[in-house]
Design an enzyme around this catalytic site. Structure first.
Site, short mmCIF file in Angstrom:
data_model
loop_
_atom_site.label_atom_id
_atom_site.label_comp_id
_atom_site.label_asym_id
_atom_site.label_seq_id
_atom_site.Cartn_x
_atom_site.Cartn_y
_atom_site.Cartn_z
NE ARG A 1 -43.17 5.98 -2.26
CZ ARG A 1 -43.06 6.17 -3.58
NH1 ARG A 1 -42.53 5.24 -4.32
NH2 ARG A 1 -43.51 7.27 -4.11
NE ARG B 1 -43.57 -0.55 -5.83
CZ ARG B 1 -43.26 0.38 -6.74
NH1 ARG B 1 -43.56 0.18 -8.00
NH2 ARG B 1 -42.64 1.47 -6.38
NE ARG C 1 -49.46 -3.76 -5.69
CZ ARG C 1 -48.50 -3.59 -6.58
NH1 ARG C 1 -48.05 -2.38 -6.84
NH2 ARG C 1 -47.95 -4.62 -7.19
CG ASP D 1 -49.05 8.74 -4.26
OD1 ASP D 1 -48.11 7.93 -4.18
OD2 ASP D 1 -49.06 9.70 -5.04
CE1 TYR E 1 -44.83 12.51 -10.60
CE2 TYR E 1 -44.49 14.12 -8.87
CZ TYR E 1 -44.09 12.98 -9.53
OH TYR E 1 -42.97 12.31 -9.13
#
Ligand code: CP3
Length: 343
Positions: free
Chosen positions: A25, A29, A38, A75, A152
């Site tokens: 990652r 963020r 973004r 992703d 998921y």
């Protein structure tokens, strides 16, 4: 001939005085420049599917820190979306998908061969990166491992214990296994296309491998990983593969041999000393600084970083975190970690 890249040396089994380093990652963020890009894209998925902007955020941590590897910005849940599942992200909560509940839903998924239509812009991102990355930086492509992706799809979201996936496994194993097969086939095609576009290393994220035990670990973590690696190696024998069966515990032992992976990534549930003794004996390992040090910093970050470098110092090692860096991390702490590694 140019000197081989540091990550590729580690993956070929070479011990290096200073281990190569990147972070899970690393585009994310905690970086203000990521948040700005973004915002320009509109939302996370629009960013994933915009080759210029996805390449831009992939490059941001390389420019700022000079990591030895860049990981493609995308992703693991793009594969279910390409198979026909609905996918969206709820700010502050995480991913949501149309829920896969049983055999009826198998028919709603498209053929694995059709995924390229949705995913072609991802290959374009890879292509841009092969031109724009510094020549010493390795480009890593990735996908989720079938079990993790299935958890998921079946729950329609992230879950603490992967309960819905375990329930489907128990109640309708034929449908469960057919879903895993479908994801496996799509993943092979997706990763092969990433390699064709220029990815030099592949990483398989099995983030929820730790909830599989004994026989189910062998059947649903080891076997699909082995099948994906065998298929990729047949077409791309020189592309190294990093496997990350997160929280596998004793399942880490022999995982490289059992799957054909060139490197096994370790999380924070094992100590580096344990990893060196039980996993690095078989080849390259990646890991495993706890992400929380990127938030708390200080002397503990420096001491822990040096201890990990030392513990893995007698064999091939790629320095990384044990899981992704979190949004509340301090960007300055990343530099502190790099200075502790590189001196
Ligand atoms: O820099 C990189 O690591 C490359 C890009 C990357 C992302 N996700 C971007 C991302 C990679 C390799 C992933 C893998 C991924 N995605 C995994 C496996 C690794 C792991 O963390 O265990 C999983 C389980 C996912 C699914 C996923 N994507 C979740 C559960 C979430 C929400 C949780 C969170 O961290 O917000 C995401 C969102 C996501 N993927 C973000 C990023 C940068 C944050 C989205 C945002 O910008 O709002």
């Amino acid at each position: 001939m140019a000197e081989q890249k540091t990550i590729l040396k580690a993956l070929a089994g070479e011990t290096q005085a200073v281990p190569p380093v990147w972070m899970m990652r690393q585009a994310g963020r905690y970086l203000p420049e990521y948040r700005a890009t973004r915002a320009k894209a509109g939302d996370f998925l629009s960013l994933c599917y915009n080759p210029e902007l996805a390449a831009e955020v992939t490059l941001q941590p390389i420019r700022r820190y000079g990591f030895d590897a860049a990981i493609l910005f995308a992703d693991i849940l793009l594969v279910p979306q390409a198979l026909g599942a609905d996918l969206w992200f709820v700010t502050g909560e995480g991913p949501r998908l149309s829920t896969f509940t049983g055999s009826d839903d198998l028919g709603k998924l498209g053929p694995a061969d059709d995924i390229h239509e949705t995913l072609s812009s991802i290959y374009e991102t890879v292509n841009i990166l092969t031109r724009e990355l510094p020549k010493e930086t390795t480009l890593i492509g990735f996908a989720g491992a079938p079990w993790t992706v299935a958890t998921y799809m079946i729950a329609g979201r992230g879950t603490p214990d992967q309960g819905p996936a375990h329930k489907l496994m128990q109640e309708d194993i034929a449908t469960f296994e057919a879903l895993l097969d479908k994801i496996t086939e799509a993943t092979i095609l997706y990763l092969s296309a990433q390699i064709d576009a220029g990815a030099e290393v592949i990483k398989l994220f099995d983030s929820w491998a730790g909830s599989l035990q004994g026989d189910t670990f062998a059947k649903y973590a080891v076997a699909p990983t082995k099948r994906i690696i065998a298929a990729l190696k047949e077409k791309h024998p020189n592309t190294p593969i990093i496997a990350f069966p997160r929280e596998a515990g004793d399942g880490y032992i022999g995982f490289a041999k059992a799957t054909g992976a060139d490197c096994v990534a370790l999380d924070n549930s094992v100590t580096p000393e344990w990893g060196a003794k039980h996993v690095q004996v078989d080849g390259c390992v990646q890991g495993n600084l706890a992400s929380r040090h990127m938030v708390s910093g200080g002397q503990a970050l420096i001491d822990e970083t040096k201890q990990i470098v030392k513990a893995f110092g007698n064999g091939p090692h790629i320095f990384n975190l044990g899981h992704g860096i979190t949004p509340d991390a301090d960007p300055d702490n990343v530099q502190v970690m790099l200075d502790a590694i590189r001196g």
